[in-house]
Design a protein around this motif. Structure first.
Motif, PDB file in Angstrom:
ATOM      1  N   SER A  42       0.817  -1.224   0.000  1.00  0.00           N
ATOM      2  CA  SER A  42       0.000   0.000   0.000  1.00  0.00           C
ATOM      3  C   SER A  42       0.849   1.271   0.000  1.00  0.00           C
ATOM      4  O   SER A  42       0.368   2.318  -0.447  1.00  0.00           O
ATOM      5  CB  SER A  42      -0.943   0.000   1.202  1.00  0.00           C
ATOM      6  OG  SER A  42      -0.212   0.162   2.409  1.00  0.00           O
ATOM      7  N   ILE A  43       2.067   1.194   0.455  1.00  0.00           N
ATOM      8  CA  ILE A  43       2.931   2.381   0.519  1.00  0.00           C
ATOM      9  C   ILE A  43       3.105   3.015  -0.862  1.00  0.00           C
ATOM     10  O   ILE A  43       3.179   4.235  -0.995  1.00  0.00           O
ATOM     11  CB  ILE A  43       4.303   2.023   1.133  1.00  0.00           C
ATOM     12  CG1 ILE A  43       4.148   1.748   2.624  1.00  0.00           C
ATOM     13  CG2 ILE A  43       5.328   3.118   0.892  1.00  0.00           C
ATOM     14  CD1 ILE A  43       5.424   1.262   3.288  1.00  0.00           C
ATOM     15  N   VAL A  44       3.169   2.206  -1.888  1.00  0.00           N
ATOM     16  CA  VAL A  44       3.400   2.695  -3.247  1.00  0.00           C
ATOM     17  C   VAL A  44       2.327   3.683  -3.685  1.00  0.00           C
ATOM     18  O   VAL A  44       2.582   4.560  -4.502  1.00  0.00           O
ATOM     19  CB  VAL A  44       3.470   1.493  -4.230  1.00  0.00           C
ATOM     20  CG1 VAL A  44       3.600   1.961  -5.661  1.00  0.00           C
ATOM     21  CG2 VAL A  44       4.618   0.584  -3.863  1.00  0.00           C
ATOM     22  N   PHE A  45       1.137   3.567  -3.119  1.00  0.00           N
ATOM     23  CA  PHE A  45       0.017   4.385  -3.556  1.00  0.00           C
ATOM     24  C   PHE A  45      -0.177   5.650  -2.724  1.00  0.00           C
ATOM     25  O   PHE A  45      -1.217   6.296  -2.814  1.00  0.00           O
ATOM     26  CB  PHE A  45      -1.261   3.534  -3.570  1.00  0.00           C
ATOM     27  CG  PHE A  45      -1.129   2.334  -4.450  1.00  0.00           C
ATOM     28  CD1 PHE A  45      -1.134   2.474  -5.835  1.00  0.00           C
ATOM     29  CD2 PHE A  45      -0.954   1.077  -3.912  1.00  0.00           C
ATOM     30  CE1 PHE A  45      -0.990   1.377  -6.661  1.00  0.00           C
ATOM     31  CE2 PHE A  45      -0.810  -0.031  -4.722  1.00  0.00           C
ATOM     32  CZ  PHE A  45      -0.819   0.119  -6.101  1.00  0.00           C
ATOM     33  N   THR A  46       0.832   6.034  -1.968  1.00  0.00           N
ATOM     34  CA  THR A  46       0.739   7.254  -1.168  1.00  0.00           C
ATOM     35  C   THR A  46       1.405   8.416  -1.903  1.00  0.00           C
ATOM     36  O   THR A  46       2.286   8.215  -2.746  1.00  0.00           O
ATOM     37  CB  THR A  46       1.408   7.068   0.209  1.00  0.00           C
ATOM     38  OG1 THR A  46       2.801   6.844   0.019  1.00  0.00           O
ATOM     39  CG2 THR A  46       0.788   5.910   0.973  1.00  0.00           C
ATOM     40  N   GLU A  47       0.999   9.611  -1.558  1.00  0.00           N
ATOM     41  CA  GLU A  47       1.599  10.807  -2.175  1.00  0.00           C
ATOM     42  C   GLU A  47       3.071  10.934  -1.809  1.00  0.00           C
ATOM     43  O   GLU A  47       3.885  11.322  -2.639  1.00  0.00           O
ATOM     44  CB  GLU A  47       0.844  12.066  -1.716  1.00  0.00           C
ATOM     45  CG  GLU A  47      -0.516  12.235  -2.352  1.00  0.00           C
ATOM     46  CD  GLU A  47      -1.180  13.516  -1.923  1.00  0.00           C
ATOM     47  OE1 GLU A  47      -0.486  14.537  -1.761  1.00  0.00           O
ATOM     48  OE2 GLU A  47      -2.409  13.492  -1.749  1.00  0.00           O
ATOM     49  N   ARG A  48       3.389  10.644  -0.590  1.00  0.00           N
ATOM     50  CA  ARG A  48       4.772  10.792  -0.126  1.00  0.00           C
ATOM     51  C   ARG A  48       5.719   9.864  -0.879  1.00  0.00           C
ATOM     52  O   ARG A  48       6.869  10.208  -1.117  1.00  0.00           O
ATOM     53  CB  ARG A  48       4.846  10.532   1.372  1.00  0.00           C
ATOM     54  CG  ARG A  48       6.193  10.847   1.943  1.00  0.00           C
ATOM     55  CD  ARG A  48       6.082  11.306   3.343  1.00  0.00           C
ATOM     56  NE  ARG A  48       7.394  11.700   3.802  1.00  0.00           N
ATOM     57  CZ  ARG A  48       7.701  11.941   5.030  1.00  0.00           C
ATOM     58  NH1 ARG A  48       6.773  11.857   5.943  1.00  0.00           N
ATOM     59  NH2 ARG A  48       8.904  12.298   5.375  1.00  0.00           N
ATOM     60  N   TYR A  49       5.243   8.683  -1.279  1.00  0.00           N
ATOM     61  CA  TYR A  49       6.088   7.736  -1.998  1.00  0.00           C
ATOM     62  C   TYR A  49       6.503   8.287  -3.361  1.00  0.00           C
ATOM     63  O   TYR A  49       7.604   8.019  -3.835  1.00  0.00           O
ATOM     64  CB  TYR A  49       5.380   6.392  -2.170  1.00  0.00           C
ATOM     65  CG  TYR A  49       6.310   5.310  -2.680  1.00  0.00           C
ATOM     66  CD1 TYR A  49       7.156   4.640  -1.808  1.00  0.00           C
ATOM     67  CD2 TYR A  49       6.350   4.970  -4.018  1.00  0.00           C
ATOM     68  CE1 TYR A  49       8.021   3.648  -2.263  1.00  0.00           C
ATOM     69  CE2 TYR A  49       7.204   3.980  -4.487  1.00  0.00           C
ATOM     70  CZ  TYR A  49       8.045   3.328  -3.601  1.00  0.00           C
ATOM     71  OH  TYR A  49       8.896   2.358  -4.062  1.00  0.00           O
ATOM     72  N   ALA A  50       5.632   9.071  -3.980  1.00  0.00           N
ATOM     73  CA  ALA A  50       5.927   9.640  -5.297  1.00  0.00           C
ATOM     74  C   ALA A  50       7.186  10.501  -5.264  1.00  0.00           C
ATOM     75  O   ALA A  50       7.913  10.589  -6.257  1.00  0.00           O
ATOM     76  CB  ALA A  50       4.734  10.452  -5.802  1.00  0.00           C
ATOM     77  N   SER A  51       7.466  11.121  -4.116  1.00  0.00           N
ATOM     78  CA  SER A  51       8.648  11.981  -4.020  1.00  0.00           C
ATOM     79  C   SER A  51       9.823  11.296  -3.306  1.00  0.00           C
ATOM     80  O   SER A  51      10.831  11.949  -3.025  1.00  0.00           O
ATOM     81  CB  SER A  51       8.282  13.277  -3.285  1.00  0.00           C
ATOM     82  OG  SER A  51       7.870  12.977  -1.967  1.00  0.00           O
ATOM     83  N   ALA A  52       9.706   9.997  -3.049  1.00  0.00           N
ATOM     84  CA  ALA A  52      10.782   9.273  -2.363  1.00  0.00           C
ATOM     85  C   ALA A  52      11.996   9.148  -3.271  1.00  0.00           C
ATOM     86  O   ALA A  52      11.873   9.000  -4.488  1.00  0.00           O
ATOM     87  CB  ALA A  52      10.292   7.889  -1.940  1.00  0.00           C
ATOM     88  N   ASP A  53      13.168   9.193  -2.656  1.00  0.00           N
ATOM     89  CA  ASP A  53      14.392   9.078  -3.444  1.00  0.00           C
ATOM     90  C   ASP A  53      14.687   7.613  -3.784  1.00  0.00           C
ATOM     91  O   ASP A  53      13.986   6.694  -3.352  1.00  0.00           O
ATOM     92  CB  ASP A  53      15.572   9.724  -2.715  1.00  0.00           C
ATOM     93  CG  ASP A  53      15.925   9.057  -1.394  1.00  0.00           C
ATOM     94  OD1 ASP A  53      15.506   7.912  -1.148  1.00  0.00           O
ATOM     95  OD2 ASP A  53      16.658   9.691  -0.607  1.00  0.00           O
ATOM     96  N   ALA A  54      15.726   7.410  -4.576  1.00  0.00           N
ATOM     97  CA  ALA A  54      16.071   6.066  -5.064  1.00  0.00           C
ATOM     98  C   ALA A  54      16.431   5.124  -3.915  1.00  0.00           C
ATOM     99  O   ALA A  54      16.132   3.925  -3.980  1.00  0.00           O
ATOM    100  CB  ALA A  54      17.225   6.159  -6.059  1.00  0.00           C
TER     101      ALA A  54
END
Length: 169
Positions: A42-54
């Protein structure tokens, strides 16, 4: 109900008891790993994940792979049992299931460690997150593997002893 001593327990009853105990232990681990796996997905579908670094994304992916491995290994004994049911292979199922369980717990420990590292990195970052990950690895490694193996080495039970209740024969 009359209590049966270990010496009087038949080979087949002992195998049945060993298998039931193993499957019960796996039920405990399965629930936790499946919840963890769902959380990680489920983490992949959060807004914060979109800006996560490599680094976070790589840690997340590796953690998901370990959680998926844990799900596969910890649930594998059930289909093995079902597919080999009434084939006279209970002893083989127990041996393989035991190996799957240990490997699954290793994967689960690594998935938990990765989850703690990843969350630590997102929440506080830097060296504190790494310390959290190392601490988690030490706790799981010690409580789940090192300590039991140390205790196992201290056993006075030998391969020839018949009355060890956990012994598979």
């Amino acid at each position: 109900m009359v209590a049966v001593s270990q010496a009087e327990e038949s080979h087949q009853r002992r195998l049945a008891r060993n298998l039931n105990e193993l499957l019960q232990e796996l039920r405990v681990a399965q629930a936790g790993v499946q919840i963890l796996f769902g959380f990680l997905l489920s983490i992949v579908f959060t807004e914060r994940y979109a800006s996560a670094d490599a680094y976070i994304r790589a840690t997340h992916l590796i953690t998901i792979l370990f959680a998926g491995g844990a799900v596969a290994l910890l649930t594998a004994p059930a289909p093995w049992h079902r597919l080999l049911f009434r084939r006279g292979r209970r002893e083989d199922v127990i041996e393989i299931a035991n190996r799957f369980a240990i490997a699954g717990l290793v994967c689960l420990a690594l998935a938990m460690t990765g989850t703690i590292l990843m969350l630590g990195e997102v929440i506080v970052g830097g060296w504190i997150a790494i310390v959290m990950g190392v601490f988690a690895a030490l706790v799981f490694g010690t409580l789940w593997f090192a300590w039991p193996w140390y205790e196992r080495r201290r056993d006075t039970v030998t391969d020839g002893d018949e009355d060890d209740e956990d012994r598979i024969e």
